[in-house]
Design a protein around this motif. Structure first.
Motif, PDB file in Angstrom:
ATOM      1  N   GLN A   1       0.858  -1.180   0.000  1.00 50.54           N
ATOM      2  CA  GLN A   1       0.000   0.000   0.000  1.00 50.54           C
ATOM      3  C   GLN A   1       0.901   1.240   0.000  1.00 50.54           C
TER       4      GLN A   1
ATOM      5  N   VAL B   1       2.358   2.700  -2.491  1.00 52.40           N
ATOM      6  CA  VAL B   1       3.465   2.740  -3.445  1.00 52.40           C
ATOM      7  C   VAL B   1       3.440   4.126  -4.095  1.00 52.40           C
TER       8      VAL B   1
ATOM      9  N   SER C   1       2.845   7.016  -6.100  1.00 53.68           N
ATOM     10  CA  SER C   1       1.946   7.157  -7.243  1.00 53.68           C
ATOM     11  C   SER C   1       1.820   8.609  -7.694  1.00 53.68           C
TER      12      SER C   1
ATOM     13  N   ASP D   1       5.338   3.987 -14.497  1.00 60.51           N
ATOM     14  CA  ASP D   1       5.041   2.603 -14.114  1.00 60.51           C
ATOM     15  C   ASP D   1       4.005   1.959 -15.026  1.00 60.51           C
TER      16      ASP D   1
ATOM     17  N   ASP E   1       7.615  -1.794 -15.769  1.00 59.99           N
ATOM     18  CA  ASP E   1       7.399  -2.330 -14.432  1.00 59.99           C
ATOM     19  C   ASP E   1       7.835  -1.305 -13.392  1.00 59.99           C
ATOM     20  N   ASP E   2       7.064  -1.224 -12.303  1.00 59.49           N
ATOM     21  CA  ASP E   2       7.396  -0.279 -11.243  1.00 59.49           C
ATOM     22  C   ASP E   2       8.618  -0.777 -10.464  1.00 59.49           C
TER      23      ASP E   2
ATOM     24  N   SER F   1       8.075  -3.996  -8.289  1.00 56.33           N
ATOM     25  CA  SER F   1       7.953  -5.236  -9.060  1.00 56.33           C
ATOM     26  C   SER F   1       9.319  -5.695  -9.559  1.00 56.33           C
TER      27      SER F   1
ATOM     28  N   SER G   1      -0.020  -9.635 -11.549  1.00 57.35           N
ATOM     29  CA  SER G   1       0.069  -8.416 -10.751  1.00 57.35           C
ATOM     30  C   SER G   1      -1.088  -7.509 -11.125  1.00 57.35           C
TER      31      SER G   1
ATOM     32  N   ARG H   1      -2.427  -3.268 -10.184  1.00 53.99           N
ATOM     33  CA  ARG H   1      -2.130  -2.039  -9.459  1.00 53.99           C
ATOM     34  C   ARG H   1      -3.270  -1.035  -9.630  1.00 53.99           C
TER      35      ARG H   1
ATOM     36  N   LEU I   1      -0.658  -2.182  -4.786  1.00 53.71           N
ATOM     37  CA  LEU I   1       0.018  -3.103  -5.695  1.00 53.71           C
ATOM     38  C   LEU I   1      -0.043  -4.513  -5.123  1.00 53.71           C
TER      39      LEU I   1
ATOM     40  N   TYR J   1      -9.968  -4.391  -9.688  1.00 49.74           N
ATOM     41  CA  TYR J   1      -9.719  -3.379  -8.662  1.00 49.74           C
ATOM     42  C   TYR J   1     -11.021  -2.654  -8.354  1.00 49.74           C
TER      43      TYR J   1
END
Length: 549
Positions: free
Chosen positions: A130, A132, A134, A142, A146-147, A150, A167, A169, A174, A194
């Motif tokens: 949580q 991450v 953003s 991202d 890939d972030d 990851s 995955s 997000r 994430l 989500y």
């Protein structure tokens, strides 16, 4: 022993004596002498069962032998259930939840992932993060790549034989899943979703991200949540939690979240410790008397009155509350924080905000019935092996929490949909051939492909090259098919590789080969050596001749 069919048994049940029935307690010992594999032993066992069926027809609940027969049958079922259990499989799952507070990954996660554990190897890692980072620049980057988190976990886990399975997000939320290669053909129907709950459902700073799948034929769902903060928002947390649980996956024949065989819900659930003052809470923590705080934990309180929470299970909170800490320390919130108009904010009371819950569907269904739930009816069970926090990580004001689980399951899938292997010696000196055979139930497609991967590949798109199963087919018969790969696509340096069959309809890898060697390109190596020799010959005179000047 004379031949005795089931039809004869029912017709001649009156001919059976009481002694025949009373000898049922020796049924197991006599049956043990029968061959479990021989047709003769199976026939004799069927005959005995037929006799038993006939006897049961004549036994009333008032007969003195009723209890003896029931006890004998219970023993037989227990022994048979144990025999079936021996065929079950233990799937080891390690689950992480961590509010990382927009920080970058730490230098080491060995203890977090228990990589030095002497216990059984973990089969799957489920990592829920949580907060991450953003910010718009990070988030747009991202989306295209890939972030950093990851990439970080792939870098750690891929050399150990784990592939990023899926995955999902949503802004700062994430969810990452990594699994051992050997399980890939038995994990199908992967879907993600989500749910936004911030700003009345229009903003994704709060909510949940979900991955579901079929694991050896059992439906399993993982849900990473970030619920509203602050002591007074308990009802909002519960409303949002219930809303996330009610989400529906897109697609046909996909069960709702609560209809999965096993559901894991975890994350920064933000529940606080009510009523008690900060000094009492901290004193209880310092004395490790966590039990004094359990009854005022808002989640524990809600589980007693909210029907949708009563079916969830959680391990004992035998670790310090995981929020709120000073950065890079194990000291609770000492900083004086300035709020609007420069008034000092109150220090945050410690709380178990970071939690892991799970729910087993069969247990819930049978708990609502009056009849007794037997182990024989259960095909999957969940055992919590440990539930701990990790105090050594200080990149945010939350400490990560992990749960290690054993999933005892009866595999409903025992064979991969596709088996494949490389033919002959592989090298970049010539075209190579792959043989494969598919099960009749494979929903094949012209878009299916076979990929060549390094053994330590990171995810399904991390292939070296691939071949289309239809366009590159060179032979076919009822038992197997063959496709080719061009020599130009094969790595010159060789090494250890895998072949994977990807199903477009199932959106997953449904077959994987054993690791195999690709030989180095000897022609290329010879050219390199020749070039090195020529380069050496063309160099100026050696140093001794230059020294003369």
């Amino acid at each position: 022993m004379a031949s005795f069919s089931s039809e004869d048994a029912f017709q001649d049940s009156s001919a059976l004596s009481l002694n025949d029935v009373e000898s049922l307690h020796s049924f197991r010992s006599r049956s043990a002498s029968f061959s479990s594999t021989g047709s003769s032993g199976r026939l004799q066992l069927r005959q005995r069962v037929a006799q038993l069926m006939a006897c049961v027809e004549d036994i009333s609940s008032d007969d003195e032998i009723h209890e003896e027969v029931s006890r004998t049958l219970d023993e037989a079922f227990r022994i048979w259930g144990k025999k079936l259990k021996d065929k079950w499989q233990e799937f080891r799952l390690h689950l992480v939840t961590w509010n990382v507070g927009t920080a970058s990954p730490p230098p080491d996660v060995t203890s977090l992932l228990q990589l030095n554990s002497l216990g059984p190897t973990v089969d799957m890692y489920v990592i829920g993060l949580q907060e991450v980072n953003s910010r718009i620049t990070n988030f747009l980057s991202d989306l295209a790549f890939d972030d950093p988190w990851s990439i970080f976990f792939m870098t750690v886990l891929s050399p150990l034989g784990y592939i990023k399975l899926s995955s999902v997000r949503m802004q700062g939320l994430l969810l990452l899943l990594f699994v051992k290669h050997v399980h890939l053909p038995f994990i199908r129907d992967i879907h993600t979703h989500y749910t936004r709950t911030g700003l009345y459902g229009y903003w994704g700073n709060k909510g949940g991200v979900t991955v579901r799948m079929s694991l050896y034929g059992h439906t399993v769902c993982f849900m990473n949540c970030h619920l509203p903060a602050h002591m007074e928002n308990t009802e909002q947390r519960l409303d949002d939690f219930e809303k996330i649980l009610e989400m529906q996956f897109e697609g046909e024949n996909i069960p709702s979240t609560l209809d999965h065989d096993v559901l894991f819900c975890f994350g920064d659930l933000n529940f606080r410790i009510a009523d008690y003052g900060i000094h009492f809470v901290r004193e209880s923590i310092n004395n490790k008397r966590y039990n004094l705080l359990w009854e005022k934990d808002q989640l524990n309180m809600a589980k007693k009155k909210e029907p949708f929470l009563q079916e969830f299970i959680e391990g004992p909170l035998q670790f310090k509350p995981t929020y709120k800490f000073d950065l890079y320390s194990d000291v609770y919130d000492t900083r004086e924080q300035k709020s609007l108009f420069w008034f000092n904010e109150k220090k945050r009371k410690p709380a178990w905000t970071d939690r892991i819950l799970w729910r087993v569907k069969n247990l819930c269904q049978h708990a609502s019935k009056e009849d007794k739930f037997t182990e024989e009816e259960q095909t999957i069970s969940v055992t919590l092996n440990n539930y701990i926090s990790h105090m050594s990580y200080g990149i945010s004001d939350h400490k990560p929490v992990t749960g290690t689980f054993g999933l005892e399951l009866k595999p409903l899938l025992s064979h991969p949909l596709v088996t494949l292997n490389p033919e002959g010696e592989w090298s970049a000196e010539h075209d190579v051939v792959i043989s494969y055979s598919a099960a009749p139930e494979l929903p094949s497609s012209a878009w299916d492909w076979i990929g060549l991967f390094k053994v330590a590949f990171r995810h399904v798109n991390d292939y070296v090259t691939y071949a289309w199963v239809e366009d590159d087919e060179i032979s076919s018969n009822k038992d197997s098919k063959q496709v080719y790969m061009s020599a130009a696509e094969i790595p010159d340096m060789g090494g250890e590789f895998l072949l994977c069959y990807y199903s477009n309809n199932l959106q997953s890898i449904v077959g994987i080969s054993q690791p195999f060697q690709i030989q180095p390109n000897r022609t290329l190596i010879g050219k390199d050596l020749t070039q090195e020799e020529n380069s050496w010959m063309q160099k100026p005179d050696n140093l001794e001749s230059h020294d003369e000047f």
